[in-house]
Design a protein around this motif. Structure first.
Motif, PDB file in Angstrom:
ATOM      1  N   TYR A  14       0.846  -1.185   0.000  1.00  0.00           N
ATOM      2  CA  TYR A  14       0.000   0.000   0.000  1.00  0.00           C
ATOM      3  C   TYR A  14       0.876   1.227   0.000  1.00  0.00           C
ATOM      4  CZ  TYR A  14       0.715   0.358   5.064  1.00  0.00           C
ATOM      5  OH  TYR A  14       1.261   0.475   6.309  1.00  0.00           O
ATOM      6  N   GLY A  71      -8.601  -2.441   7.716  1.00  0.00           N
ATOM      7  CA  GLY A  71      -7.492  -2.233   8.657  1.00  0.00           C
ATOM      8  C   GLY A  71      -7.895  -2.626  10.067  1.00  0.00           C
ATOM      9  N   GLY A  73      -6.502  -4.425  12.310  1.00  0.00           N
ATOM     10  CA  GLY A  73      -5.450  -4.578  13.334  1.00  0.00           C
ATOM     11  C   GLY A  73      -5.425  -5.988  13.885  1.00  0.00           C
ATOM     12  N   GLU A  94      -7.001  -6.546   6.047  1.00  0.00           N
ATOM     13  CA  GLU A  94      -5.849  -6.098   6.849  1.00  0.00           C
ATOM     14  C   GLU A  94      -4.558  -6.535   6.179  1.00  0.00           C
ATOM     15  OE1 GLU A  94      -3.382  -4.580   8.720  1.00  0.00           O
ATOM     16  OE2 GLU A  94      -5.127  -4.159   9.950  1.00  0.00           O
ATOM     17  N   VAL A  95      -3.666  -5.571   5.931  1.00  0.00           N
ATOM     18  CA  VAL A  95      -2.394  -5.911   5.282  1.00  0.00           C
ATOM     19  C   VAL A  95      -1.377  -6.511   6.271  1.00  0.00           C
ATOM     20  CG1 VAL A  95      -2.494  -4.316   3.323  1.00  0.00           C
ATOM     21  CG2 VAL A  95      -1.689  -3.482   5.519  1.00  0.00           C
ATOM     22  N   TYR A  96      -1.649  -6.357   7.557  1.00  0.00           N
ATOM     23  CA  TYR A  96      -0.733  -6.823   8.614  1.00  0.00           C
ATOM     24  C   TYR A  96      -1.004  -8.312   8.879  1.00  0.00           C
ATOM     25  CZ  TYR A  96       0.493  -6.949  13.683  1.00  0.00           C
ATOM     26  OH  TYR A  96       0.950  -7.266  14.928  1.00  0.00           O
ATOM     27  N   ASN A 121      -4.155  -5.118   0.014  1.00  0.00           N
ATOM     28  CA  ASN A 121      -4.430  -3.694   0.135  1.00  0.00           C
ATOM     29  C   ASN A 121      -5.931  -3.530  -0.130  1.00  0.00           C
ATOM     30  OD1 ASN A 121      -4.895  -0.984  -0.404  1.00  0.00           O
ATOM     31  ND2 ASN A 121      -2.940  -0.697  -1.433  1.00  0.00           N
ATOM     32  N   SER A 122      -6.628  -2.945   0.828  1.00  0.00           N
ATOM     33  CA  SER A 122      -8.099  -2.909   0.766  1.00  0.00           C
ATOM     34  C   SER A 122      -8.656  -2.308  -0.524  1.00  0.00           C
ATOM     35  CB  SER A 122      -8.643  -2.128   1.961  1.00  0.00           C
ATOM     36  OG  SER A 122      -7.987  -0.894   2.068  1.00  0.00           O
ATOM     37  N   ILE A 140     -11.558   1.900  11.692  1.00  0.00           N
ATOM     38  CA  ILE A 140     -11.297   2.313  13.061  1.00  0.00           C
ATOM     39  C   ILE A 140      -9.843   2.776  13.179  1.00  0.00           C
ATOM     40  CG2 ILE A 140     -11.325   1.566  15.503  1.00  0.00           C
ATOM     41  CD1 ILE A 140     -14.102   1.547  14.078  1.00  0.00           C
ATOM     42  N   ASN A 141      -9.671   4.026  13.392  1.00  0.00           N
ATOM     43  CA  ASN A 141      -8.356   4.632  13.570  1.00  0.00           C
ATOM     44  C   ASN A 141      -7.311   4.203  12.532  1.00  0.00           C
ATOM     45  OD1 ASN A 141      -9.891   4.813  16.135  1.00  0.00           O
ATOM     46  ND2 ASN A 141      -8.124   6.039  16.714  1.00  0.00           N
ATOM     47  N   ASP A 143      -4.066   4.460  10.143  1.00  0.00           N
ATOM     48  CA  ASP A 143      -2.745   5.033  10.485  1.00  0.00           C
ATOM     49  C   ASP A 143      -2.756   6.535  10.250  1.00  0.00           C
ATOM     50  OD1 ASP A 143      -1.113   2.618  11.078  1.00  0.00           O
ATOM     51  OD2 ASP A 143      -1.670   2.102   9.027  1.00  0.00           O
ATOM     52  N   LEU A 155      -4.596   6.392   4.239  1.00  0.00           N
ATOM     53  CA  LEU A 155      -5.550   5.536   3.527  1.00  0.00           C
ATOM     54  C   LEU A 155      -6.690   6.344   2.907  1.00  0.00           C
ATOM     55  CD1 LEU A 155      -6.680   2.606   3.006  1.00  0.00           C
ATOM     56  CD2 LEU A 155      -7.841   2.818   5.191  1.00  0.00           C
ATOM     57  N   SER A 216     -10.954  -0.639  20.294  1.00  0.00           N
ATOM     58  CA  SER A 216      -9.748  -1.363  19.857  1.00  0.00           C
ATOM     59  C   SER A 216      -8.587  -0.975  20.759  1.00  0.00           C
ATOM     60  CB  SER A 216      -9.404  -1.012  18.398  1.00  0.00           C
ATOM     61  OG  SER A 216      -8.884   0.307  18.330  1.00  0.00           O
ATOM     62  N   TYR A 218      -5.627  -0.075  19.891  1.00  0.00           N
ATOM     63  CA  TYR A 218      -5.004   1.148  19.385  1.00  0.00           C
ATOM     64  C   TYR A 218      -5.761   2.374  19.895  1.00  0.00           C
ATOM     65  CZ  TYR A 218      -3.161   4.596  16.181  1.00  0.00           C
ATOM     66  OH  TYR A 218      -2.584   5.722  15.661  1.00  0.00           O
TER      67      TYR A 218
HETATM   68  C1  SAM Z   1      -3.426   2.327  13.297  1.00  0.00           C
HETATM   69  S1  SAM Z   1      -3.801   0.702  12.885  1.00  0.00           S
HETATM   70  C2  SAM Z   1      -5.399   0.488  13.643  1.00  0.00           C
HETATM   71  C3  SAM Z   1      -5.797  -0.953  13.704  1.00  0.00           C
HETATM   72  C4  SAM Z   1      -7.170  -1.201  14.314  1.00  0.00           C
HETATM   73  N1  SAM Z   1      -8.228  -0.650  13.499  1.00  0.00           N
HETATM   74  C5  SAM Z   1      -7.230  -0.670  15.715  1.00  0.00           C
HETATM   75  O1  SAM Z   1      -7.892   0.356  15.914  1.00  0.00           O
HETATM   76  O2  SAM Z   1      -6.598  -1.278  16.587  1.00  0.00           O
HETATM   77  C6  SAM Z   1      -4.214   0.796  11.156  1.00  0.00           C
HETATM   78  C7  SAM Z   1      -4.256  -0.566  10.476  1.00  0.00           C
HETATM   79  O3  SAM Z   1      -4.649  -0.409   9.119  1.00  0.00           O
HETATM   80  C8  SAM Z   1      -3.907  -1.333   8.321  1.00  0.00           C
HETATM   81  N2  SAM Z   1      -3.872  -0.790   6.949  1.00  0.00           N
HETATM   82  C9  SAM Z   1      -3.253   0.334   6.532  1.00  0.00           C
HETATM   83  N3  SAM Z   1      -3.455   0.532   5.215  1.00  0.00           N
HETATM   84  C10 SAM Z   1      -4.233  -0.499   4.791  1.00  0.00           C
HETATM   85  C11 SAM Z   1      -4.775  -0.857   3.523  1.00  0.00           C
HETATM   86  N4  SAM Z   1      -4.553  -0.117   2.435  1.00  0.00           N
HETATM   87  N5  SAM Z   1      -5.531  -1.983   3.450  1.00  0.00           N
HETATM   88  C12 SAM Z   1      -5.744  -2.742   4.542  1.00  0.00           C
HETATM   89  N6  SAM Z   1      -5.247  -2.471   5.758  1.00  0.00           N
HETATM   90  C13 SAM Z   1      -4.507  -1.353   5.889  1.00  0.00           C
HETATM   91  C14 SAM Z   1      -2.545  -1.392   9.001  1.00  0.00           C
HETATM   92  O4  SAM Z   1      -1.869  -2.589   8.699  1.00  0.00           O
HETATM   93  C15 SAM Z   1      -2.924  -1.295  10.473  1.00  0.00           C
HETATM   94  O5  SAM Z   1      -3.094  -2.549  11.071  1.00  0.00           O
END
Ligand code: SAM
Length: 234
Positions: A14, A71, A73, A94-96, A121-122, A140-141, A143, A155, A216, A218
């Protein structure tokens, strides 16, 4: 999955960044063993690959409603929802990879049958969805990418918001929360400036009684640090 990931790495990255966090052997084994049961990633990659039929995702008809969390998490909110509403479908993107493994663990322990997972990648997933096929979308929140020079990695852009609004069946079904005031302001301004295509929206600062407050890890960390949680609905 691993072979898909190396052959089609573009779909797993992404904003041009590769996701390469370490994953334990047990999690890798779990993914190898059962991820294919809960995912349609291969279909999505085919959708984007012009050598194949350009067919949009067809979701199972047996569910009352279709929800997406982008995303997720470690999947706390996704799992909580899937347990609470067994007749609804929850698509988690989720990419993680560690997050995918965590959710898979719970899915297999609790034998949940109403979750579809994607490690892509979503954007690629969303583009393959039929218009007006989704009841609710949660982000939810995302990055926050606090530094100005990193804002381009965020995003949420106008294009992503526009795509989301085309996927929902009815207005006010997209929920985005953030602990970043600057991200909130940017999203808020984007909607105001593009009201013709995005429509109206609601904003609020969440408090304890709100459904998405503290849902969450985070988000709870941000709350503990004294940050406000902003919510946009459109
Ligand atoms: C700040 S974290 C928040 C995770 C979760 N929502 C929480 O509140 O605990 C943002 C998440 O979005 C994921 N992410 C970022 N860009 C993404 C994308 N393009 N597609 C899917 N997931 C994505 C990241 O891997 C990360 O786990």
């Amino acid at each position: 999955m691993i072979s898909l990931k190396s052959e089609y790495s573009k779909y797993y990255t992404y904003k041009g960044r590769k996701i390469s966090k370490k994953i334990s052997l047990s999690k890798k084994n779990l993914i190898d063993k059962i991820y294919h049961i809960y995912t349609i990633d291969e279909f999505i990659i085919r959708y984007h690959n012009k050598n194949y039929l350009n067919q949009k995702i067809v979701l199972p008809k047996k569910f009352n409603r279709v929800n997406i969390e982008i995303g997720f998490g470690d999947g706390e909110f996704l799992i909580k929802n899937a347990i609470a509403y067994p007749k609804e479908l929850f698509i988690g993107i989720e990419v993680y990879l560690n997050g995918i493994a965590k959710v898979l663990q719970t899915i297999s322990e609790l034998k949940l049958k109403n979750i579809i997972l994607s490690n892509l990648n979503s954007i690629y997933f969303l583009e393959a969805m039929t218009l007006r096929s989704v009841d609710k979308i949660f982000i939810i929140n995302p990055d926050p990418w606090k530094k100005k020079r990193h804002h381009k990695r965020r995003l949420i852009s106008f294009e992503v918001m526009e795509l989301l609004t085309k996927l929902i069946k009815s207005k006010n079904s997209i929920y985005i929360t953030t602990d970043s005031e600057s991200y909130f302001n940017d999203m808020n301004n984007l909607i105001i400036e593009n009201r013709d295509s995005l429509g109206s929206h609601n904003v609020k600062i969440l408090s304890e009684n709100d459904e998405l407050y503290g849902i969450s890890r985070y988000q709870r960390k941000a709350i503990e640090k004294g940050e406000k949680i902003y919510q946009l609905t459109f």
